[in-house]
Design a protein around this motif. Sequence first.
Motif, mmCIF file in Angstrom:
data_model
loop_
_atom_site.group_PDB
_atom_site.id
_atom_site.type_symbol
_atom_site.label_atom_id
_atom_site.label_comp_id
_atom_site.label_asym_id
_atom_site.label_seq_id
_atom_site.Cartn_x
_atom_site.Cartn_y
_atom_site.Cartn_z
ATOM 1 N N ASP A 90 0.866 -1.038 -0.012
ATOM 2 C CA ASP A 90 -0.020 -0.156 0.018
ATOM 3 C C ASP A 90 0.915 1.276 -0.043
ATOM 4 O O ASP A 90 0.605 2.116 -0.595
ATOM 5 N N GLN A 91 1.899 1.295 0.716
ATOM 6 C CA GLN A 91 2.740 2.330 0.707
ATOM 7 C C GLN A 91 3.618 2.596 -0.456
ATOM 8 O O GLN A 91 3.651 3.644 -0.984
ATOM 9 N N GLU A 92 3.995 1.437 -1.051
ATOM 10 C CA GLU A 92 4.661 1.523 -2.368
ATOM 11 C C GLU A 92 3.646 2.131 -3.360
ATOM 12 O O GLU A 92 3.986 2.781 -4.403
ATOM 13 N N ARG A 93 2.320 1.604 -3.447
ATOM 14 C CA ARG A 93 1.309 1.930 -4.502
ATOM 15 C C ARG A 93 1.170 3.455 -4.248
ATOM 16 O O ARG A 93 1.009 4.324 -5.157
ATOM 17 N N ALA A 94 1.110 4.098 -3.045
ATOM 18 C CA ALA A 94 0.801 5.432 -2.808
ATOM 19 C C ALA A 94 2.084 6.298 -3.431
ATOM 20 O O ALA A 94 1.914 7.269 -3.931
ATOM 21 N N GLN A 115 0.265 7.527 -10.231
ATOM 22 C CA GLN A 115 -0.181 7.092 -11.253
ATOM 23 C C GLN A 115 0.580 5.771 -12.156
ATOM 24 O O GLN A 115 0.019 5.236 -13.052
ATOM 25 N N LEU A 116 1.756 5.923 -11.629
ATOM 26 C CA LEU A 116 2.863 5.039 -12.352
ATOM 27 C C LEU A 116 2.533 3.417 -11.863
ATOM 28 O O LEU A 116 3.094 2.378 -12.565
ATOM 29 N N TRP A 117 1.918 3.399 -10.712
ATOM 30 C CA TRP A 117 1.702 2.030 -10.391
ATOM 31 C C TRP A 117 0.595 1.159 -11.450
ATOM 32 O O TRP A 117 -0.119 1.750 -12.023
ATOM 33 N N VAL A 118 1.048 -0.214 -11.605
ATOM 34 C CA VAL A 118 0.282 -1.047 -12.238
ATOM 35 C C VAL A 118 -0.304 -2.089 -11.725
ATOM 36 O O VAL A 118 0.576 -2.874 -10.869
ATOM 37 N N GLU A 119 -1.672 -2.130 -11.219
ATOM 38 C CA GLU A 119 -2.238 -3.138 -10.521
ATOM 39 C C GLU A 119 -2.142 -4.712 -11.341
ATOM 40 O O GLU A 119 -2.761 -4.829 -12.441
ATOM 41 N N ASP A 136 7.802 -4.859 -7.797
ATOM 42 C CA ASP A 136 8.730 -3.888 -7.805
ATOM 43 C C ASP A 136 8.004 -2.761 -7.289
ATOM 44 O O ASP A 136 6.808 -2.905 -6.900
ATOM 45 N N ARG A 137 8.714 -1.706 -7.399
ATOM 46 C CA ARG A 137 8.107 -0.351 -6.664
ATOM 47 C C ARG A 137 7.058 -0.045 -7.606
ATOM 48 O O ARG A 137 6.348 1.020 -7.044
ATOM 49 N N PHE A 138 6.811 -0.418 -8.806
ATOM 50 C CA PHE A 138 5.587 0.181 -9.431
ATOM 51 C C PHE A 138 4.476 -0.981 -9.794
ATOM 52 O O PHE A 138 3.587 -0.747 -10.370
ATOM 53 N N GLY A 139 4.521 -1.986 -9.032
ATOM 54 C CA GLY A 139 3.490 -2.984 -8.852
ATOM 55 C C GLY A 139 3.636 -4.251 -10.056
ATOM 56 O O GLY A 139 2.960 -5.159 -10.308
#
Length: 150
Positions: A40-44, A48-52, A59-62
């Motif tokens: 959750d912290q990495e996602r925050a 917008q760069l997070w990939v679900e 990795d740090r971008f999902g």
Amino acid sequence: MKSGASLMLSAGATGGHGPAASFDFRWRGKVALHPGREQDQERAKAGQLWVETGRVFTDRFGRAVKPNSDYHAWKALLKRAGVRETRLHDARHTAATVLLAFEVPERTVMGVMGWSSTSMAARYQHITDPIRHEVASRVGGLLWSPPQTN
């Protein structure tokens, strides 16, 4: 080995024991105690760069963790530390041997190393010269100590 005693270990090749493996046990505890909190912290942070992807380990971008990312991180760490190159897997042998030298109980070692069988200790823990000398000194002291008088 008693607290404060010196410990010398070799991180040389130990033969082929399967693929390299690494794990940050502090991080493992956080995941076990607080599932999803780290992610959750990495996602925050990623915004917008997070990939679900639905993955637990990312990795740090999902995105999926690349299979050789631990290998490259290990090699970079060795280089920054200015020590000779070794296999990442050798660090597991070193960690197991350090726990042996510190006389950590076998059950605790199994928990720390993630072993389900005590036979793994024989495979990963190596008797070092300082350990041999400590045992010889103890036995020598027992056999050849002058008798104590009251």
